[in-house]
Design a protein around this motif. Structure first.
Motif, PDB file in Angstrom:
ATOM      1  N   VAL A  89      -9.562   8.319  13.440  1.00 45.75           N
ATOM      2  CA  VAL A  89      -8.542   7.264  13.448  1.00 45.75           C
ATOM      3  C   VAL A  89      -7.975   7.191  12.035  1.00 45.75           C
ATOM      4  O   VAL A  89      -8.461   6.418  11.202  1.00 45.75           O
ATOM      5  CB  VAL A  89      -9.125   5.910  13.880  1.00 45.75           C
ATOM      6  CG1 VAL A  89      -7.998   4.883  14.073  1.00 45.75           C
ATOM      7  CG2 VAL A  89      -9.942   6.038  15.158  1.00 45.75           C
ATOM      8  N   SER A  90      -6.970   7.992  11.767  1.00 34.73           N
ATOM      9  CA  SER A  90      -6.446   8.097  10.400  1.00 34.73           C
ATOM     10  C   SER A  90      -5.741   6.829   9.941  1.00 34.73           C
ATOM     11  O   SER A  90      -5.587   6.596   8.740  1.00 34.73           O
ATOM     12  CB  SER A  90      -5.487   9.286  10.293  1.00 34.73           C
ATOM     13  OG  SER A  90      -4.407   9.131  11.197  1.00 34.73           O
ATOM     14  N   SER A  91      -5.309   5.995  10.893  1.00 33.84           N
ATOM     15  CA  SER A  91      -4.590   4.772  10.535  1.00 33.84           C
ATOM     16  C   SER A  91      -5.519   3.597  10.235  1.00 33.84           C
ATOM     17  O   SER A  91      -5.061   2.545   9.768  1.00 33.84           O
ATOM     18  CB  SER A  91      -3.638   4.375  11.668  1.00 33.84           C
ATOM     19  OG  SER A  91      -4.362   4.132  12.866  1.00 33.84           O
ATOM     20  N   ALA A  92      -6.811   3.752  10.493  1.00 31.67           N
ATOM     21  CA  ALA A  92      -7.754   2.650  10.278  1.00 31.67           C
ATOM     22  C   ALA A  92      -7.902   2.357   8.793  1.00 31.67           C
ATOM     23  O   ALA A  92      -8.054   3.267   7.986  1.00 31.67           O
ATOM     24  CB  ALA A  92      -9.117   3.005  10.878  1.00 31.67           C
ATOM     25  N   CYS A  93      -7.850   1.089   8.421  1.00 30.91           N
ATOM     26  CA  CYS A  93      -8.033   0.713   7.022  1.00 30.91           C
ATOM     27  C   CYS A  93      -8.660  -0.680   6.958  1.00 30.91           C
ATOM     28  O   CYS A  93      -8.494  -1.491   7.875  1.00 30.91           O
ATOM     29  CB  CYS A  93      -6.710   0.752   6.250  1.00 30.91           C
ATOM     30  SG  CYS A  93      -5.435  -0.353   6.871  1.00 30.91           S
ATOM     31  N   ASP A  96      -6.853  -3.999   7.687  1.00 30.37           N
ATOM     32  CA  ASP A  96      -6.483  -4.364   9.059  1.00 30.37           C
ATOM     33  C   ASP A  96      -7.672  -4.811   9.911  1.00 30.37           C
ATOM     34  O   ASP A  96      -7.535  -4.982  11.130  1.00 30.37           O
ATOM     35  CB  ASP A  96      -5.802  -3.179   9.757  1.00 30.37           C
ATOM     36  CG  ASP A  96      -4.432  -2.880   9.181  1.00 30.37           C
ATOM     37  OD1 ASP A  96      -3.860  -3.774   8.531  1.00 30.37           O
ATOM     38  OD2 ASP A  96      -3.940  -1.751   9.370  1.00 30.37           O
ATOM     39  N   TRP A 137     -13.652   3.038  14.738  1.00 28.90           N
ATOM     40  CA  TRP A 137     -12.534   2.504  13.961  1.00 28.90           C
ATOM     41  C   TRP A 137     -13.025   1.955  12.624  1.00 28.90           C
ATOM     42  O   TRP A 137     -12.439   2.261  11.565  1.00 28.90           O
ATOM     43  CB  TRP A 137     -11.828   1.403  14.754  1.00 28.90           C
ATOM     44  CG  TRP A 137     -10.515   0.967  14.147  1.00 28.90           C
ATOM     45  CD1 TRP A 137      -9.276   1.384  14.498  1.00 28.90           C
ATOM     46  CD2 TRP A 137     -10.336   0.025  13.082  1.00 28.90           C
ATOM     47  NE1 TRP A 137      -8.329   0.779  13.711  1.00 28.90           N
ATOM     48  CE2 TRP A 137      -8.946  -0.059  12.830  1.00 28.90           C
ATOM     49  CE3 TRP A 137     -11.209  -0.728  12.299  1.00 28.90           C
ATOM     50  CZ2 TRP A 137      -8.402  -0.885  11.842  1.00 28.90           C
ATOM     51  CZ3 TRP A 137     -10.672  -1.556  11.307  1.00 28.90           C
ATOM     52  CH2 TRP A 137      -9.296  -1.632  11.095  1.00 28.90           C
ATOM     53  N   CYS A 140     -14.129   4.742  10.316  1.00 28.22           N
ATOM     54  CA  CYS A 140     -12.974   5.442   9.736  1.00 28.22           C
ATOM     55  C   CYS A 140     -12.286   4.590   8.678  1.00 28.22           C
ATOM     56  O   CYS A 140     -11.773   5.118   7.682  1.00 28.22           O
ATOM     57  CB  CYS A 140     -11.984   5.824  10.831  1.00 28.22           C
ATOM     58  SG  CYS A 140     -12.545   7.201  11.864  1.00 28.22           S
ATOM     59  N   ALA A 141     -12.259   3.276   8.875  1.00 28.80           N
ATOM     60  CA  ALA A 141     -11.654   2.387   7.877  1.00 28.80           C
ATOM     61  C   ALA A 141     -12.425   2.451   6.559  1.00 28.80           C
ATOM     62  O   ALA A 141     -11.827   2.541   5.478  1.00 28.80           O
ATOM     63  CB  ALA A 141     -11.614   0.954   8.406  1.00 28.80           C
ATOM     64  N   GLN A 144     -11.787   5.895   5.035  1.00 30.29           N
ATOM     65  CA  GLN A 144     -10.467   5.985   4.406  1.00 30.29           C
ATOM     66  C   GLN A 144     -10.462   5.272   3.053  1.00 30.29           C
ATOM     67  O   GLN A 144      -9.892   5.757   2.073  1.00 30.29           O
ATOM     68  CB  GLN A 144      -9.395   5.364   5.307  1.00 30.29           C
ATOM     69  CG  GLN A 144      -7.975   5.665   4.834  1.00 30.29           C
ATOM     70  CD  GLN A 144      -7.011   4.532   5.070  1.00 30.29           C
ATOM     71  OE1 GLN A 144      -7.168   3.450   4.512  1.00 30.29           O
ATOM     72  NE2 GLN A 144      -6.002   4.789   5.884  1.00 30.29           N
ATOM     73  N   ARG A 148      -9.527   6.866  -0.620  1.00 26.26           N
ATOM     74  CA  ARG A 148      -8.534   6.239  -1.497  1.00 26.26           C
ATOM     75  C   ARG A 148      -9.104   5.968  -2.877  1.00 26.26           C
ATOM     76  O   ARG A 148      -8.360   5.878  -3.857  1.00 26.26           O
ATOM     77  CB  ARG A 148      -8.025   4.947  -0.855  1.00 26.26           C
ATOM     78  CG  ARG A 148      -7.053   5.198   0.296  1.00 26.26           C
ATOM     79  CD  ARG A 148      -6.922   4.008   1.224  1.00 26.26           C
ATOM     80  NE  ARG A 148      -6.538   2.780   0.565  1.00 26.26           N
ATOM     81  CZ  ARG A 148      -6.469   1.596   1.184  1.00 26.26           C
ATOM     82  NH1 ARG A 148      -6.778   1.505   2.482  1.00 26.26           N
ATOM     83  NH2 ARG A 148      -6.095   0.529   0.533  1.00 26.26           N
TER      84      ARG A 148
END
Length: 257
Positions: A89-93, A96, A137, A140-141, A144, A148
């Protein structure tokens, strides 16, 4: 009587100060590109920055260019790390995360994990919960967030990695692959214990974790609570060794539900 000779300039070679300045700027940009200072090139091409820089001293403008170069390089490095991480899930951060009551999340702990000290100290993270509750999710958050911050990360499903290691035994690349995994700052093992484990897979899991304990961090998601892992591993001696390494400095933020 000798005629007087006068030199008339060739109109084709006439230049203006603005033209000379533009040529000099282009030459400077070409030199910066040759030095791979792409952040400075982007800054010099930024009209908004040029307007703002007019009010600054030379030293301040130089500092601004250097900072833009550093920011550019940091951005490129993070992009490379995120691509290499292969997050499901590349969009998980972490920004959010849904903190609604009843989801079982320890907000204080997750906020601390977002700071990255668990990675610097080689600690592990375990996220447990039923299918569909958001374990992957959340994992992955956190992964990520680690990328970063400049840490190397790799996401993989636990069953897939164990199968990959089994193949590596056959083609002679097992030792090399273990060494590669041991160098990762964060290894995400998603859905550990979702399927029965074979004897060779138990041994491979032990070797994988043994190479990382205390120096590198492993983030694990699982449907099974740790109280059921001995039964899943189904071999008391190896189970004790694996549990010792998995639970080393463990942080358990809960699971979304």
């Amino acid at each position: 009587m000798a005629a007087a000779m006068t030199h008339r300039p060739n109109p084709g070679t006439t230049t203006t100060p603005d033209h000379d300045t533009a040529m000099l700027q282009q030459h400077t940009l070409d030199q910066l590109r040759g030095l791979r200072l792409d952040g400075m090139v982007a800054a010099l091409a930024d009209a908004g920055m040029q307007v703002a820089a007019e009010q600054l001293s030379f030293e301040q403008r130089l500092a601004l260019l250097v900072q833009r170069e550093l920011d550019w390089r940091d951005g490129k490095r993070v992009a490379r790390l995120l691509k290499a991480a292969k997050l499901k899930v590349s969009s998980a951060c972490v920004e959010d995360i849904d903190w609604r009551a009843g989801r079982g999340l320890d907000r204080h702990l997750i906020t601390a994990l977002a700071g990255g000290d668990w990675i610097r100290h080689g600690r592990n993270v375990l996220i447990t919960g039923a299918t569909g509750c958001g374990k992957t999710w959340l994992g992955c958050a956190l992964a990520q967030q680690a990328a970063r911050q400049g840490f190397s990360v790799l996401y993989t499903r636990a069953t897939r990695l164990l199968q990959e290691l089994q193949v590596a035994h056959g083609d002679g690349s097992f030792g090399r692959r273990l060494a590669q995994l041991a160098r990762l700052d964060v290894l995400v093992l998603d859905d550990l214990a979702i399927a029965p484990i074979a004897a060779q897979e138990r041994q491979d899991l032990l070797e994988l974790l043994d190479d990382r304990v205390g120096s590198r961090s492993t983030l694990i998601t699982s449907q099974l609570p740790t109280s059921a892992w001995h039964q899943w591993l189904n071999e008391p001696t190896i189970a004790d060794a694996i549990m010792d390494r998995l639970l080393h400095g463990l942080a358990h933020p809960g699971a979304e539900g």
